[in-house]
Enzyme design. Structure first.
Site, PDB file in Angstrom:
ATOM      1  CG  ASP A  81      53.979  38.506  25.365  1.00 19.40           C
ATOM      2  OD1 ASP A  81      53.830  38.272  26.585  1.00 19.40           O
ATOM      3  OD2 ASP A  81      53.681  37.696  24.475  1.00 19.40           O
ATOM      4  CB  VAL A  82      54.543  40.871  30.977  1.00 24.29           C
ATOM      5  CG1 VAL A  82      54.369  42.380  30.924  1.00 24.29           C
ATOM      6  CG2 VAL A  82      53.210  40.150  31.145  1.00 24.29           C
ATOM      7  CB  ILE A 104      42.173  48.656  36.367  1.00 23.69           C
ATOM      8  CG1 ILE A 104      40.812  48.014  36.699  1.00 23.69           C
ATOM      9  CG2 ILE A 104      42.824  49.227  37.628  1.00 23.69           C
ATOM     10  CD1 ILE A 104      40.869  46.849  37.659  1.00 23.69           C
ATOM     11  CE  LYS A 149      44.653  39.615  40.064  1.00 21.28           C
ATOM     12  NZ  LYS A 149      45.438  40.621  39.320  1.00 21.28           N
ATOM     13  CE1 TYR A 193      39.793  36.684  39.585  1.00 12.39           C
ATOM     14  CE2 TYR A 193      41.159  36.045  41.457  1.00 12.39           C
ATOM     15  CZ  TYR A 193      40.924  36.862  40.359  1.00 12.39           C
ATOM     16  OH  TYR A 193      41.831  37.833  40.032  1.00 12.39           O
ATOM     17  CB  THR A 237      38.181  45.682  32.530  1.00 14.17           C
ATOM     18  OG1 THR A 237      38.294  44.318  32.937  1.00 14.17           O
ATOM     19  CG2 THR A 237      38.364  46.589  33.737  1.00 14.17           C
ATOM     20  N   GLY A 283      49.823  47.397  31.173  1.00  9.74           N
ATOM     21  CA  GLY A 283      48.524  46.735  31.288  1.00  9.74           C
ATOM     22  C   GLY A 283      47.365  47.533  30.727  1.00  9.74           C
TER      23      GLY A 283
HETATM   24  O1  0WE Z   1      41.353  39.228  37.819  1.00  7.94           O
HETATM   25  C1  0WE Z   1      40.273  39.264  37.276  1.00  7.94           C
HETATM   26  C2  0WE Z   1      40.083  38.620  35.907  1.00  7.94           C
HETATM   27  C3  0WE Z   1      41.323  38.618  35.085  1.00  7.94           C
HETATM   28  C4  0WE Z   1      41.241  37.688  33.901  1.00  7.94           C
HETATM   29  C5  0WE Z   1      40.209  37.706  32.975  1.00  7.94           C
HETATM   30  C6  0WE Z   1      40.211  36.836  31.891  1.00  7.94           C
HETATM   31  C7  0WE Z   1      39.075  36.775  30.904  1.00  7.94           C
HETATM   32  C8  0WE Z   1      39.513  36.253  29.548  1.00  7.94           C
HETATM   33  C9  0WE Z   1      42.261  36.778  33.702  1.00  7.94           C
HETATM   34  N1  0WE Z   1      42.290  35.922  32.657  1.00  7.94           N
HETATM   35  C10 0WE Z   1      41.297  35.944  31.757  1.00  7.94           C
HETATM   36  N2  0WE Z   1      41.359  35.078  30.709  1.00  7.94           N
HETATM   37  C11 0WE Z   1      40.517  35.138  29.646  1.00  7.94           C
HETATM   38  O2  0WE Z   1      40.590  34.289  28.727  1.00  7.94           O
HETATM   39  N3  0WE Z   1      39.224  39.861  37.931  1.00  7.94           N
HETATM   40  C12 0WE Z   1      39.424  40.354  39.274  1.00  7.94           C
HETATM   41  C13 0WE Z   1      37.862  39.962  37.375  1.00  7.94           C
HETATM   42  C14 0WE Z   1      37.095  38.752  37.765  1.00  7.94           C
HETATM   43  O3  0WE Z   1      37.213  37.612  37.076  1.00  7.94           O
HETATM   44  C15 0WE Z   1      36.435  36.659  37.704  1.00  7.94           C
HETATM   45  C16 0WE Z   1      35.830  37.231  38.825  1.00  7.94           C
HETATM   46  C17 0WE Z   1      36.255  38.578  38.870  1.00  7.94           C
HETATM   47  C18 0WE Z   1      35.878  39.596  39.887  1.00  7.94           C
HETATM   48  C19 0WE Z   1      36.215  35.321  37.383  1.00  7.94           C
HETATM   49  C20 0WE Z   1      35.389  34.570  38.186  1.00  7.94           C
HETATM   50  C21 0WE Z   1      34.794  35.120  39.303  1.00  7.94           C
HETATM   51  C22 0WE Z   1      35.005  36.457  39.636  1.00  7.94           C
END
Ligand code: 0WE
Length: 276
Positions: free
Chosen positions: A78-79, A34, A177, A170, A208, A27
């Site tokens: 690629d997982v 992270i 998660k 989220y 990040t 990752g």
């Molecule tokens: O787990 C995450 C985000 C992980 C993530 C980020 C992206 C951005 C680009 C997963 N998939 C994608 N896909 C994409 O195309 N976090 C804990 C960070 C995060 O993301 C949020 C948060 C937080 C905190 C989204 C909405 C609200 C809060």
């Protein structure tokens, strides 16, 4: 091993608490990941490291980052592909005869799934991909790594509060998660009899590359910094230190658990008054 030495000499030979451990980090995308905070802390404590990277375009960057932590083991994975996962452990086997630590620091939901109204915007494909990449990949890696694991090995993943609370926007990542945290418990139950531990860190928001694709992320960081008990956000280094601990023998009694590294944010209810 019996070590007799004067105190200054002991300090000179001070061993990190991961000395002799071999860790695979999955990752890492760049030095804001992270996974980078985790790798740095583990290396500082004496672990030997290997890295996977998602695609060929990351190959040079990851090799350069790995080199700064004294590692020359970088493998493409690629997982979402079982064949890639299998390849990783076939190749790793050329370098190492066993593996003490796996760090899984991977999440993805397709564009459009992390905004808007959950019910209006969630799709079957978005749900599938989020769960596949963000949760199934942890057990998929573990399945393939199993012949290299041994008593005392430790597995770690990275989660977020959205697993257990409805965090605005989220959305389907929260379900993924939640699945990941349940995965931790079932994997801990399945591997416990072999003295292999499985845990998660639930990290507070960190800026990040993944976070850059999220609207209002800065607002979220500000809100946390104003309302968390510690009145600030956490750093990748702080997540790294907790990860190093959880994957070390210092945490030999801890399995199946989720450790919050979020400046205490998750214990607080209600926004604090402006003058607090
Ligand atoms: O787990 C995450 C985000 C992980 C993530 C980020 C992206 C951005 C680009 C997963 N998939 C994608 N896909 C994409 O195309 N976090 C804990 C960070 C995060 O993301 C949020 C948060 C937080 C905190 C989204 C909405 C609200 C809060």
């Amino acid at each position: 091993m019996v070590v007799r030495a004067s105190l200054p000499e002991q300090l000179e030979f001070a061993m990190g608490f991961l000395q002799g451990k071999r860790a695979l980090i999955v990752g890492l995308a760049n030095n804001h990941s992270i996974a980078w905070g985790i790798a740095g802390a583990m290396r500082r404590e004496g672990a030997e490291l290997a890295f996977t990277y998602q695609s060929d375009k990351l190959a040079d960057r990851i090799a350069a980052l790995a080199a700064t932590l004294d590692s020359d083991i970088t493998l493409r994975c690629d997982v979402s592909r079982d064949a890639d996962i299998e390849q990783v452990f076939n190749h790793l086997d050329d370098y190492w005869d066993h593996l003490d630590i796996i760090v899984h620091s991977v999440a993805f939901a397709p564009a459009g799934q992390l905004e808007g109204n959950y019910i209006d915007d969630v799709t079957r494909e978005g749900f599938r991909i989020a769960h596949d990449i963000s949760s199934y990949s942890f057990v998929a890696l573990t399945k393939a790594a199993r012949p290299m694991l041994r008593p005392g090995s430790a597995l770690l993943t990275v989660s977020y509060l959205g697993a257990v609370r409805a965090v605005p926007h989220y959305n389907v990542m929260g379900l993924a998660k939640a699945s990941l945290e349940a995965n931790v418990r079932y994997m801990a139950a399945a591997l416990g009899p072999e003295q292999i531990r499985v845990n998660a860190i639930s990290a507070g928001p960190i800026k990040t590359a993944a976070a850059k694709g999220i609207s209002d992320f800065n607002q979220m960081l500000d809100y946390g910094a104003r309302n968390a008990p510690l009145r600030r956000n956490v750093t990748g280094e702080e997540v790294g230190n907790a990860a190093a601990f959880l994957c070390s023998d210092l945490a030999s009694g801890i399995s199946g658990d989720v450790l919050y590294v979020d400046a205490g944010y998750h214990v607080q209810a209600m926004a604090l008054p402006d003058d607090d």
